[in-house]
Design a protein around this motif. Structure first.
Motif, mmCIF file in Angstrom:
data_model
loop_
_atom_site.group_PDB
_atom_site.id
_atom_site.type_symbol
_atom_site.label_atom_id
_atom_site.label_comp_id
_atom_site.label_asym_id
_atom_site.label_seq_id
_atom_site.Cartn_x
_atom_site.Cartn_y
_atom_site.Cartn_z
ATOM 1 N N TYR A 142 0.827 -1.372 0.017
ATOM 2 C CA TYR A 142 0.254 0.033 0.010
ATOM 3 C C TYR A 142 0.874 1.295 -0.001
ATOM 4 O O TYR A 142 0.660 2.257 -0.745
ATOM 5 C CB TYR A 142 -0.927 0.046 1.101
ATOM 6 N N ARG A 143 2.031 1.334 0.828
ATOM 7 C CA ARG A 143 2.847 2.403 0.973
ATOM 8 C C ARG A 143 3.461 2.524 -0.378
ATOM 9 O O ARG A 143 3.834 3.826 -0.904
ATOM 10 C CB ARG A 143 3.771 2.295 2.159
ATOM 11 N N ASP A 144 4.098 1.544 -0.787
ATOM 12 C CA ASP A 144 4.675 1.630 -2.208
ATOM 13 C C ASP A 144 3.608 2.531 -3.407
ATOM 14 O O ASP A 144 4.071 2.949 -4.292
ATOM 15 C CB ASP A 144 5.429 0.243 -2.766
ATOM 16 N N PHE A 145 2.290 1.790 -3.396
ATOM 17 C CA PHE A 145 1.408 1.937 -4.187
ATOM 18 C C PHE A 145 1.221 3.647 -4.168
ATOM 19 O O PHE A 145 1.092 4.551 -5.279
ATOM 20 C CB PHE A 145 0.078 1.372 -4.099
ATOM 21 N N LYS A 146 1.151 4.076 -2.675
ATOM 22 C CA LYS A 146 0.678 5.539 -2.856
ATOM 23 C C LYS A 146 1.849 6.355 -3.047
ATOM 24 O O LYS A 146 1.798 7.480 -3.675
ATOM 25 C CB LYS A 146 0.646 5.748 -1.184
ATOM 26 N N ARG A 147 3.051 6.061 -3.093
ATOM 27 C CA ARG A 147 4.435 6.694 -3.347
ATOM 28 C C ARG A 147 4.470 6.714 -4.895
ATOM 29 O O ARG A 147 4.579 7.812 -5.479
ATOM 30 C CB ARG A 147 5.498 6.039 -2.647
ATOM 31 N N SER A 148 4.222 5.704 -5.381
ATOM 32 C CA SER A 148 4.297 5.488 -6.908
ATOM 33 C C SER A 148 3.040 6.740 -7.621
ATOM 34 O O SER A 148 3.352 7.144 -8.812
ATOM 35 C CB SER A 148 4.363 4.342 -7.342
ATOM 36 N N THR A 149 2.120 6.627 -6.965
ATOM 37 C CA THR A 149 0.951 7.396 -7.600
ATOM 38 C C THR A 149 0.803 8.867 -7.345
ATOM 39 O O THR A 149 0.252 9.698 -7.809
ATOM 40 C CB THR A 149 -0.493 6.749 -7.337
ATOM 41 N N ALA A 150 1.506 9.192 -6.198
ATOM 42 C CA ALA A 150 1.748 10.588 -5.728
ATOM 43 C C ALA A 150 2.129 11.518 -6.830
ATOM 44 O O ALA A 150 1.636 12.778 -6.889
ATOM 45 C CB ALA A 150 2.448 10.754 -4.590
ATOM 46 N N GLY A 151 3.207 11.237 -7.573
ATOM 47 C CA GLY A 151 3.848 11.896 -8.607
ATOM 48 C C GLY A 151 2.718 12.319 -9.638
ATOM 49 O O GLY A 151 2.669 13.082 -10.231
ATOM 50 N N MET A 152 2.109 11.327 -10.072
ATOM 51 C CA MET A 152 1.248 11.132 -10.976
ATOM 52 C C MET A 152 -0.095 12.323 -10.631
ATOM 53 O O MET A 152 -0.308 13.027 -11.531
ATOM 54 C CB MET A 152 0.445 9.763 -11.065
ATOM 55 N N TRP A 153 -0.576 12.014 -9.335
ATOM 56 C CA TRP A 153 -1.596 13.151 -8.922
ATOM 57 C C TRP A 153 -0.938 14.449 -9.065
ATOM 58 O O TRP A 153 -1.793 15.425 -9.256
ATOM 59 C CB TRP A 153 -2.048 12.615 -7.714
ATOM 60 N N ASP A 154 0.074 14.642 -8.521
ATOM 61 C CA ASP A 154 0.805 16.195 -8.657
ATOM 62 C C ASP A 154 0.612 16.760 -10.034
ATOM 63 O O ASP A 154 0.265 17.643 -10.190
ATOM 64 C CB ASP A 154 2.096 16.002 -7.837
ATOM 65 N N ASP A 155 1.091 15.874 -10.874
ATOM 66 C CA ASP A 155 1.244 16.163 -12.183
ATOM 67 C C ASP A 155 -0.243 16.753 -12.939
ATOM 68 O O ASP A 155 -0.356 17.614 -13.493
ATOM 69 C CB ASP A 155 2.033 15.277 -13.239
ATOM 70 N N LEU A 156 -1.127 15.747 -12.632
ATOM 71 C CA LEU A 156 -2.375 16.088 -12.976
ATOM 72 C C LEU A 156 -3.148 17.297 -12.564
ATOM 73 O O LEU A 156 -3.501 18.064 -13.109
ATOM 74 C CB LEU A 156 -3.268 14.951 -12.751
ATOM 75 N N LYS A 157 -2.653 17.803 -11.193
ATOM 76 C CA LYS A 157 -3.353 18.785 -10.424
ATOM 77 C C LYS A 157 -2.480 20.087 -11.146
ATOM 78 O O LYS A 157 -3.013 21.010 -11.420
ATOM 79 C CB LYS A 157 -2.875 18.745 -8.976
ATOM 80 N N GLU A 158 -1.398 19.975 -11.450
ATOM 81 C CA GLU A 158 -0.388 20.948 -11.987
ATOM 82 C C GLU A 158 -0.895 21.387 -13.326
ATOM 83 O O GLU A 158 -1.188 22.477 -13.814
ATOM 84 C CB GLU A 158 1.045 20.664 -11.847
ATOM 85 N N GLU A 159 -1.392 20.189 -14.277
ATOM 86 C CA GLU A 159 -1.675 20.561 -15.469
ATOM 87 C C GLU A 159 -3.394 21.168 -15.435
ATOM 88 O O GLU A 159 -3.530 21.953 -16.447
ATOM 89 C CB GLU A 159 -1.679 19.125 -16.246
ATOM 90 N N ALA A 160 -4.101 20.712 -14.406
ATOM 91 C CA ALA A 160 -5.370 21.195 -14.450
ATOM 92 C C ALA A 160 -5.532 22.818 -14.052
ATOM 93 O O ALA A 160 -6.347 23.240 -14.340
ATOM 94 C CB ALA A 160 -5.996 20.360 -13.428
ATOM 95 N N MET A 161 -4.417 23.072 -13.323
ATOM 96 C CA MET A 161 -4.135 24.624 -12.805
ATOM 97 C C MET A 161 -3.755 25.414 -13.890
ATOM 98 O O MET A 161 -3.757 26.617 -13.816
ATOM 99 C CB MET A 161 -3.536 24.804 -11.634
ATOM 100 N N GLN A 162 -3.227 25.082 -14.885
ATOM 101 C CA GLN A 162 -2.619 25.815 -15.903
ATOM 102 C C GLN A 162 -3.732 26.385 -16.888
ATOM 103 O O GLN A 162 -4.639 25.923 -16.970
ATOM 104 C CB GLN A 162 -1.569 24.982 -17.009
ATOM 105 N N LYS A 163 -3.430 27.712 -17.187
ATOM 106 C CA LYS A 163 -4.299 28.377 -18.083
ATOM 107 C C LYS A 163 -4.251 27.753 -19.508
ATOM 108 O O LYS A 163 -3.253 27.181 -19.896
ATOM 109 C CB LYS A 163 -3.794 29.852 -18.255
ATOM 110 N N PRO A 164 -5.545 27.681 -20.034
ATOM 111 C CA PRO A 164 -5.493 27.157 -21.506
ATOM 112 C C PRO A 164 -4.337 27.553 -22.568
ATOM 113 O O PRO A 164 -3.685 26.851 -23.333
ATOM 114 C CB PRO A 164 -6.829 27.334 -22.089
ATOM 115 N N GLU A 165 -3.908 28.767 -22.526
ATOM 116 C CA GLU A 165 -3.077 29.578 -23.429
ATOM 117 C C GLU A 165 -1.356 28.704 -23.229
ATOM 118 O O GLU A 165 -0.894 28.508 -23.816
ATOM 119 C CB GLU A 165 -2.728 31.153 -23.201
ATOM 120 N N VAL A 166 -1.260 28.674 -22.037
ATOM 121 C CA VAL A 166 0.040 28.064 -21.283
ATOM 122 C C VAL A 166 0.173 26.611 -21.757
ATOM 123 O O VAL A 166 1.104 26.072 -22.326
ATOM 124 C CB VAL A 166 0.146 28.173 -19.948
ATOM 125 N N LYS A 167 -1.048 25.791 -21.662
ATOM 126 C CA LYS A 167 -1.171 24.457 -22.019
ATOM 127 C C LYS A 167 -0.867 24.259 -23.497
ATOM 128 O O LYS A 167 -0.136 23.510 -23.852
ATOM 129 C CB LYS A 167 -2.479 23.803 -21.599
#
Length: 65
Positions: free
Chosen positions: A28-53
Motif C-alpha cells: 500500500y505504501r509503495d502504491f501511494k508513493r508511486s501514484t503521488a507523482g502522477m496526481w501532482d502532475d495532473l493537478k499542476e496540468e489542471a491548474m494551468q491556463k489554456p494558453e500556457v497548455k
C-alpha cells in the motif's frame, strides 16, 4: 472491509498474519508513493491556463533535429 478482514482471518493462519499484514502495508505504501507523482502532475496540468497548455503542447510536438 470488515468482511475481507474476517475472510483473511479464516484463510490466513494466525502465525502468518503479522507477516501478511506487513507485506500488505508495504504494498500500500509503495502504491501511494508511486501514484503521488502522477496526481501532482495532473493537478499542476489542471491548474494551468489554456494558453500556457497550448504553448507547452506545441513545444512537445516539435520534431527533434
Amino acid at each position: 472491509m470488515l468482511i475481507l478482514a474476517i475472510i483473511a482471518l479464516v484463510v490466513i493462519p494466525p502465525e502468518k498474519l503479522p507477516d501478511v499484514a506487513k507485506q500488505l502495508a508495504r504494498m500500500y505504501r509503495d502504491f501511494k508513493r508511486s501514484t503521488a507523482g502522477m496526481w501532482d502532475d495532473l493537478k499542476e496540468e489542471a491548474m494551468q491556463k489554456p494558453e500556457v497548455k497550448k504553448q507547452s503542447d506545441v513545444k512537445e510536438t516539435k520534431p527533434h533535429e
